[in-house]
Scaffold this active site. Structure first.
Site, mmCIF file in Angstrom:
data_model
loop_
_atom_site.group_PDB
_atom_site.id
_atom_site.type_symbol
_atom_site.label_atom_id
_atom_site.label_comp_id
_atom_site.label_asym_id
_atom_site.label_seq_id
_atom_site.Cartn_x
_atom_site.Cartn_y
_atom_site.Cartn_z
ATOM 1 N N GLU A 154 -34.198 41.367 90.140
ATOM 2 C CA GLU A 154 -35.438 42.008 89.696
ATOM 3 C C GLU A 154 -36.557 41.770 90.705
ATOM 4 O O GLU A 154 -37.348 42.670 90.993
ATOM 5 C CB GLU A 154 -35.871 41.457 88.336
ATOM 6 C CG GLU A 154 -34.909 41.789 87.209
ATOM 7 C CD GLU A 154 -35.331 41.136 85.917
ATOM 8 O OE1 GLU A 154 -35.764 41.882 85.031
ATOM 9 O OE2 GLU A 154 -35.246 39.898 85.809
ATOM 10 N N LYS B 118 -40.704 47.076 79.695
ATOM 11 C CA LYS B 118 -39.713 47.096 80.768
ATOM 12 C C LYS B 118 -38.578 48.011 80.310
ATOM 13 O O LYS B 118 -37.742 47.622 79.497
ATOM 14 C CB LYS B 118 -39.188 45.689 81.039
ATOM 15 C CG LYS B 118 -38.193 45.621 82.203
ATOM 16 C CD LYS B 118 -37.544 44.253 82.334
ATOM 17 C CE LYS B 118 -38.477 43.265 82.961
ATOM 18 N NZ LYS B 118 -37.765 42.009 83.356
#
Length: 123
Positions: free
Chosen positions: A21, A99
């Site tokens: 990420e 997200k």
């Protein structure tokens, strides 16, 4: 209390617990609710008596696309702190940080955190 809402702002950032990420990045969506007395702005048609939406967007963008954090909670907290500090007329701020497609096992459309912070009133 009156409210200004900015919804579904889209950014690309590098926040997350997993190394991928932080390296590859991902999309983030942000919803903001600003609680403020807009009576004077409405009566005078004067932007200086309100909050400039474009400025809010720029401040949020700088944070979400800026320094990586591990937790969504930390990013959302940084946004609320920035906005409450930046606008003297702002009384309360709610941030929903989303997200989409998180890299966790299972079938999730999205994960999100919602944080609400208020200015402390003296006396």
């Amino acid at each position: 209390m009156d409210k200004i809402r900015l919804t579904n702002m889209k950014f690309y950032g590098y926040h997350g617990v997993f190394a991928e990420e932080n390296r590859l990045g991902q999309r983030f969506n942000v919803d903001i609710t600003l609680e403020v007395d807009l009576a004077e702005a409405a009566a005078t048609d004067d932007l200086t008596k309100s909050i400039d939406y474009g400025d809010v967007f720029s401040r949020v963008q700088k944070i979400v696309e800026g320094e990586p954090k591990k937790l969504l909670e930390a990013v959302a907290e940084q946004i609320t702190t920035e906005l409450l500090t930046a606008y003297s007329i702002l009384q309360q701020c709610t941030v929903v940080l989303i997200k989409p497609d998180p890299p966790i096992p299972g079938h999730y459309d999205s994960v999100s955190v919602e944080i609400t912070r208020s200015k402390v009133k003296n006396g």
